[in-house]
Write a protein that holds these residues in place. Structure first.
Motif, PDB file in Angstrom:
ATOM      1  N   THR A   2      37.881 -33.064 -56.561  1.00 13.12           N
ATOM      2  CA  THR A   2      36.740 -32.487 -55.859  1.00 13.12           C
ATOM      3  C   THR A   2      35.857 -31.770 -56.867  1.00 13.12           C
ATOM      4  O   THR A   2      36.258 -31.519 -57.998  1.00 13.12           O
ATOM      5  N   THR A   3      34.664 -31.426 -56.445  1.00 13.30           N
ATOM      6  CA  THR A   3      33.754 -30.729 -57.341  1.00 13.30           C
ATOM      7  C   THR A   3      33.079 -29.582 -56.612  1.00 13.30           C
ATOM      8  O   THR A   3      32.802 -29.664 -55.418  1.00 13.30           O
ATOM      9  N   HIS A   4      32.851 -28.500 -57.347  1.00 12.98           N
ATOM     10  CA  HIS A   4      32.085 -27.394 -56.786  1.00 12.98           C
ATOM     11  C   HIS A   4      30.593 -27.666 -56.871  1.00 12.98           C
ATOM     12  O   HIS A   4      29.782 -26.924 -56.328  1.00 12.98           O
ATOM     13  N   LEU A   5      30.211 -28.737 -57.595  1.00 12.02           N
ATOM     14  CA  LEU A   5      28.803 -29.082 -57.736  1.00 12.02           C
ATOM     15  C   LEU A   5      28.333 -29.813 -56.491  1.00 12.02           C
ATOM     16  O   LEU A   5      28.899 -30.847 -56.117  1.00 12.02           O
ATOM     17  N   ARG A   6      27.312 -29.282 -55.866  1.00 10.32           N
ATOM     18  CA  ARG A   6      26.787 -29.890 -54.639  1.00 10.32           C
ATOM     19  C   ARG A   6      25.269 -30.001 -54.737  1.00 10.32           C
ATOM     20  O   ARG A   6      24.580 -28.989 -54.842  1.00 10.32           O
ATOM     21  N   GLY A 212      28.955 -34.130 -54.370  1.00  9.86           N
ATOM     22  CA  GLY A 212      29.272 -33.075 -53.412  1.00  9.86           C
ATOM     23  C   GLY A 212      28.696 -33.305 -52.033  1.00  9.86           C
ATOM     24  O   GLY A 212      28.643 -32.374 -51.218  1.00  9.86           O
ATOM     25  N   GLU A 236      26.773 -28.039 -44.941  1.00 14.54           N
ATOM     26  CA  GLU A 236      27.662 -26.887 -45.059  1.00 14.54           C
ATOM     27  C   GLU A 236      27.362 -25.922 -43.924  1.00 14.54           C
ATOM     28  O   GLU A 236      26.202 -25.760 -43.502  1.00 14.54           O
ATOM     29  N   GLN A 277      23.021 -26.435 -64.792  1.00 22.62           N
ATOM     30  CA  GLN A 277      23.785 -27.147 -63.783  1.00 22.62           C
ATOM     31  C   GLN A 277      23.890 -28.631 -64.126  1.00 22.62           C
ATOM     32  O   GLN A 277      24.931 -29.264 -63.928  1.00 22.62           O
ATOM     33  N   TRP A 281      27.092 -30.988 -64.582  1.00 24.69           N
ATOM     34  CA  TRP A 281      27.218 -32.232 -63.832  1.00 24.69           C
ATOM     35  C   TRP A 281      27.559 -33.396 -64.755  1.00 24.69           C
ATOM     36  O   TRP A 281      28.413 -34.231 -64.439  1.00 24.69           O
ATOM     37  N   HIS A 284      31.130 -33.233 -65.650  1.00 25.36           N
ATOM     38  CA  HIS A 284      31.951 -33.616 -64.489  1.00 25.36           C
ATOM     39  C   HIS A 284      31.968 -35.133 -64.293  1.00 25.36           C
ATOM     40  O   HIS A 284      33.030 -35.726 -64.067  1.00 25.36           O
TER      41      HIS A 284
END
Length: 357
Positions: A2-6, A212, A236, A277, A281, A284
């Motif tokens: 999973t990634t915290h980047l959305r 994300g 979200e 960011q 990314w 990631h």
């Protein structure tokens, strides 16, 4: 993984056109989009790259066009975009669009009730399918807002071809000619993008892990009940962000691959807040095993490129610095803008470009 980047949604979509003046007439004059930047393709400075959007070219409002003057017609298929949907506020405004387009000789299909919104379709002069979709009623009509995408839903019969009143659909229009784009008709940027994949599960894993995005609807194509149609979006706390819905038709195992060319979408771009960011990314995506381009300076944003498992070219672009870095808002798109490294070639570049007006 999973990634915290959305991502917050789309930054832009880039399409291919044969004729820049014709594209300007269609998207600028007929559809009323603002030309926010007139420049060239940085990878091929002999051709225009036109940017359309709202008053300042905010991320999510932008359609850009590469002019490939001699390109053959492209074709949609696996790894390609079927259509780009632009948003409009109300059904009444949508009917005004239908009247304006049909009076201009553009064939329009719809409006069709898609449940989550109403849709009408037409093609631009190069053959790219464009949709105008209403803002609502939204994805929560058949699922709780805080629990979207939980079940595979079958559309009701009245939304499928066998249940439609085709005469009513064909005759529905605004009663008077629409000679100009009125404020209520303003197009609200990219409502959604509908692409085609040969593996919905693999594609969903990609969009969720890489960007994300979250699954917000599992249903079927309302023009073909055998084809699954899934929606992902920036979602979200029960809220789906505008300008963020990526939808996929599942052509499971299909070998019918999209073909690049005029009338096709070249790539779609999602938003990164800033360079920091975007750096995260890129790290990631590389950790996911994807082949990712270096960060490229596009003057108005910075970009990285990679491909979805089905072959669709995807970009992540920074929100800034934006289109006001080299022109004031009141004169956006009026003059040809070149990056500093192309300025020494301005005379020869301008000689290769056709007049837009």
């Amino acid at each position: 993984m999973t990634t915290h980047l959305r991502t917050r949604g789309f930054h832009h979509a880039t399409l291919v056109a044969n004729d820049a003046p014709r594209t300007l007439a269609f998207y600028g004059e007929l559809l009323g989009l603002g030309l926010v930047k007139k420049t060239v393709n940085f990878d091929d400075p002999s051709a225009y790259h036109l940017y359309f959007g709202d008053e300042t070219g905010r991320p999510g409002s932008i359609l850009t066009f590469f002019e490939w003057r001699n390109a053959p017609r492209g074709a949609w298929g696996v790894g390609g975009v079927h259509h780009i949907a632009l948003g409009v506020g109300t059904t009444e405004a949508q009917l005004k669009w239908k009247r304006r387009l049909t009076d201009a000789g553009v064939a329009v299909d719809g409006p069709l009730d898609r449940g989550y919104f109403r849709s009408m379709y037409f093609s631009d002069p190069d053959g790219q399918v464009i949709e105008i979709a209403t803002r609502g009623p939204g994805y929560a009509i058949d699922e709780a807002a805080d629990a979207l995408g939980q079940s595979l839903l079958t559309p009701p019969k009245e939304r499928m071809p066998e249940g439609r009143d085709t005469v009513a659909i064909q005759t529905a229009t605004h009663p008077e000619p629409v000679s100009e784009v009125t404020p209520d008709m303003k197009l609200e940027g990219i409502h959604h993008v509908s692409a085609i994949t040969d593996d919905l599960a693999l594609a969903g894993e990609f969009y969720e892990q890489a960007l994300g995005l979250r699954l917000v609807k599992q249903t079927y194509n309302q023009d073909d009940s055998k084809t699954k149609h899934f929606f992902w979006a920036a979602y979200e706390d029960g809220v789906v962000e505008p300008n963020s819905s990526m939808t996929l038709f599942g052509w499971e195992g299909s070998k019918y691959v999209s073909r690049a060319g005029a009338g096709q979408t070249h790539h779609i771009a999602f938003r990164a807040a800033d360079r920091g960011q975007q750096d995260a990314w890129r790290d990631h995506l590389l950790a996911m095993g994807l082949s990712v381009s270096p960060i490229m300076d596009r003057t108005y944003f910075e970009s990285i490129y990679f491909r979805a498992p089905d072959g669709l070219l995807v970009e992540i672009a920074t929100d800034g610095p934006g289109f006001l870095v080299d022109e004031p808002a009141e004169s956006l798109g009026e003059t040809l803008k070149l990056p500093a490294w192309l300025e020494p070639r301005r005379d020869s570049i301008e000689q290769t470009l056709v007049s837009l007006r």
